[in-house]
Design a protein around this motif. Structure first.
Motif, PDB file in Angstrom:
ATOM      1  N   LEU A  71      -0.949  -6.161  -7.712  1.00 38.23           N
ATOM      2  CA  LEU A  71      -0.115  -5.082  -8.226  1.00 38.23           C
ATOM      3  C   LEU A  71       1.326  -5.555  -8.055  1.00 38.23           C
ATOM      4  O   LEU A  71       1.813  -5.658  -6.921  1.00 38.23           O
ATOM      5  N   TYR A 120      -2.030   5.957  -0.173  1.00 39.67           N
ATOM      6  CA  TYR A 120      -2.748   4.677  -0.204  1.00 39.67           C
ATOM      7  C   TYR A 120      -4.253   4.859  -0.357  1.00 39.67           C
ATOM      8  O   TYR A 120      -4.796   5.928  -0.049  1.00 39.67           O
ATOM      9  N   GLY A 121      -4.912   3.753  -0.742  1.00 35.67           N
ATOM     10  CA  GLY A 121      -6.341   3.648  -0.567  1.00 35.67           C
ATOM     11  C   GLY A 121      -6.551   3.292   0.893  1.00 35.67           C
ATOM     12  O   GLY A 121      -5.925   2.366   1.406  1.00 35.67           O
ATOM     13  N   VAL A 157      -4.643  -0.013   1.882  1.00 31.17           N
ATOM     14  CA  VAL A 157      -4.732  -1.173   0.994  1.00 31.17           C
ATOM     15  C   VAL A 157      -3.349  -1.427   0.403  1.00 31.17           C
ATOM     16  O   VAL A 157      -2.729  -0.512  -0.138  1.00 31.17           O
ATOM     17  N   GLU A 171      -9.510   7.012  -1.575  1.00 32.76           N
ATOM     18  CA  GLU A 171      -8.212   6.971  -2.249  1.00 32.76           C
ATOM     19  C   GLU A 171      -7.358   8.170  -1.853  1.00 32.76           C
ATOM     20  O   GLU A 171      -7.788   9.318  -1.980  1.00 32.76           O
ATOM     21  N   LYS A 172      -6.180   7.884  -1.334  1.00 32.03           N
ATOM     22  CA  LYS A 172      -5.143   8.878  -1.049  1.00 32.03           C
ATOM     23  C   LYS A 172      -5.669  10.136  -0.350  1.00 32.03           C
ATOM     24  O   LYS A 172      -5.546  11.252  -0.862  1.00 32.03           O
ATOM     25  N   ASP A 180       4.161  -4.423  -5.543  1.00 31.52           N
ATOM     26  CA  ASP A 180       4.174  -4.872  -4.155  1.00 31.52           C
ATOM     27  C   ASP A 180       4.596  -6.336  -4.111  1.00 31.52           C
ATOM     28  O   ASP A 180       3.888  -7.198  -4.631  1.00 31.52           O
ATOM     29  N   THR A 212     -10.218   2.155  -6.270  1.00 29.30           N
ATOM     30  CA  THR A 212     -10.742   2.411  -4.921  1.00 29.30           C
ATOM     31  C   THR A 212     -12.177   2.936  -4.962  1.00 29.30           C
ATOM     32  O   THR A 212     -12.994   2.590  -4.103  1.00 29.30           O
ATOM     33  N   ARG A 265       5.999  -6.734   3.291  1.00 30.35           N
ATOM     34  CA  ARG A 265       5.579  -6.182   2.008  1.00 30.35           C
ATOM     35  C   ARG A 265       6.636  -5.174   1.562  1.00 30.35           C
ATOM     36  O   ARG A 265       7.074  -4.345   2.352  1.00 30.35           O
TER      37      ARG A 265
HETATM   38  C1  G1P Z   1      -2.471   1.985  -5.788  1.00 27.34           C
HETATM   39  C2  G1P Z   1      -3.908   2.140  -5.308  1.00 27.34           C
HETATM   40  C3  G1P Z   1      -3.939   2.409  -3.805  1.00 27.34           C
HETATM   41  C4  G1P Z   1      -3.203   1.303  -3.063  1.00 27.34           C
HETATM   42  C5  G1P Z   1      -1.763   1.166  -3.611  1.00 27.34           C
HETATM   43  C6  G1P Z   1      -1.061  -0.045  -2.994  1.00 27.34           C
HETATM   44  O1  G1P Z   1      -1.823   3.230  -5.686  1.00 27.34           O
HETATM   45  O2  G1P Z   1      -4.528   3.181  -6.044  1.00 27.34           O
HETATM   46  O3  G1P Z   1      -5.277   2.445  -3.375  1.00 27.34           O
HETATM   47  O4  G1P Z   1      -3.182   1.578  -1.680  1.00 27.34           O
HETATM   48  O5  G1P Z   1      -1.776   0.991  -5.040  1.00 27.34           O
HETATM   49  O6  G1P Z   1       0.258  -0.165  -3.446  1.00 27.34           O
HETATM   50  P1  G1P Z   1      -0.406   3.533  -6.416  1.00 27.34           P
HETATM   51  O7  G1P Z   1       0.650   2.958  -5.539  1.00 27.34           O
HETATM   52  O8  G1P Z   1      -0.475   2.896  -7.767  1.00 27.34           O
HETATM   53  O9  G1P Z   1      -0.327   5.029  -6.482  1.00 27.34           O
END
Ligand code: G1P
Length: 302
Positions: free
Chosen positions: A134, A175-176, A210, A197-198, A137, A238, A259
């Motif tokens: 992603l 977060y997950g 995560v 998830e969250k 990050d 997740t 991070r």
């Molecule tokens: C996503 C994932 C989440 C993870 C996170 C990390 O969430 O769904 O599980 O912990 O990225 O950055 P988002 O940040 O897109 O809401």
């Protein structure tokens, strides 16, 4: 036992609208926002390459053409820089990828969540393990590439791997979260039994969240393509991970390094300051200014 396949491919979801950064992202992809002198996306691409990835699949969307242009050879620009003898600048914009690495683009036609975005790459990845980065990050470790350690762990164990870090209670809902079911953390690694998830803090199975790096078995696509709706009304990666953990097992690797969540204004500014302070030219010039700014700020607060 079937042999464990090598991790050669990485998927990067880049279709998000970047609404948190409007108006900056009105006409520009959020992944092109710069951290010092490189766009956010370049950090993730360089990390994937350093981990030995040979094919990077961008799951993209409307208004993201700048991302594709960024990694092309810039013929006119190269000619001008060459004629002017600007070697360092020429170096920075040409040969951005080693010759064995290729970029592939596919589209996420509608925003149905992270799990949906990754599912869009199913046919391109095929029946082999793959990394997910992603790009929001940015991960930094001066001595190693955590993604490389994750790839090694997958190739040793055949189990999918997530990068995780401890999350303060009030941020668990962002977060997950890993369910380690009482497993110990040894050498920065743990077995993972599931994911949520969250969650609300009281429902969180641990304080390990995560962060945006994954090495996943192709089994995940089976669940992603079912299109089940999860938290926030979206198809969640997740949820597929939780299913795979039940049948294949899962590993968590604790982040050793920094991070920065560049999907957030605060994390983005921190990333800029952090990377600026790694730069030999900027650091000594920026530091006195930062100290002065911090002093003035504390005076104002007192
Ligand atoms: C996503 C994932 C989440 C993870 C996170 C990390 O969430 O769904 O599980 O912990 O990225 O950055 P988002 O940040 O897109 O809401």
């Amino acid at each position: 036992m079937t042999s464990i396949k090598k991790v050669r491919k990485a998927v990067m979801p880049v279709a998000g609208l970047g609404t948190r950064f409007l108006p900056a992202t009105k006409a520009m992809p959020k992944e092109m926002l710069t951290v010092v002198d490189k766009p956010i996306i370049q950090y993730a691409v360089e990390e994937a390459v350093a981990a030995g990835i040979e094919e990077i699949i961008f799951v993209t969307g409307r208004g993201k053409a700048a991302l594709e242009n960024h990694f092309d050879e810039p013929y006119e620009l190269a000619q001008v820089l060459n004629a002017k003898g600007k070697t360092a600048e020429l170096e920075a914009v040409t040969n951005m990828l080693p010759s064995n690495v290729r970029l592939v683009y596919t589209r996420q036609g509608s925003p149905k969540g992270l799990g949906h975005a990754i599912g869009c790459a199913a046919d391109i990845v095929g029946d082999e393990p793959f990394a997910v980065l992603l790009p929001d990050d940015i991960i930094y470790n001066a001595h190693s590439t955590p993604l490389k350690d994750m790839v090694n762990l997958y190739e040793e164990t055949g189990k999918s791997v997530v990068l995780a870090e401890e999350v303060p209670t009030e941020r668990l809902k962002n977060y997950g979260i890993l369910d380690v079911a009482g497993a110990a953390i040894t050498n920065g690694q743990t077995d993972v039994a599931g994911f949520v998830e969250k969650p609300a803090p009281e429902d969180a199975p641990s304080n390990l969240g995560v962060v945006g790096r994954y090495v996943l078995s192709p089994e995940h696509f089976k669940y992603l393509l079912q299109g089940n709706i999860g938290a926030g009304g979206e198809i969640q990666l997740t949820d597929a991970m939780a299913e795979v953990a039940k049948t294949e097992g899962y590993k968590g690797l604790l982040l050793d390094g920094e991070r920065f969540d560049c999907g957030d204004k605060v994390g983005f500014q921190m990333a800029n300051l952090f990377f600026a302070m790694q730069d030999d030219y900027i650091a000594p010039r920026l530091q006195p200014f930062l100290q002065e700014l911090a002093r003035a700020q504390s005076k104002k607060a007192s």
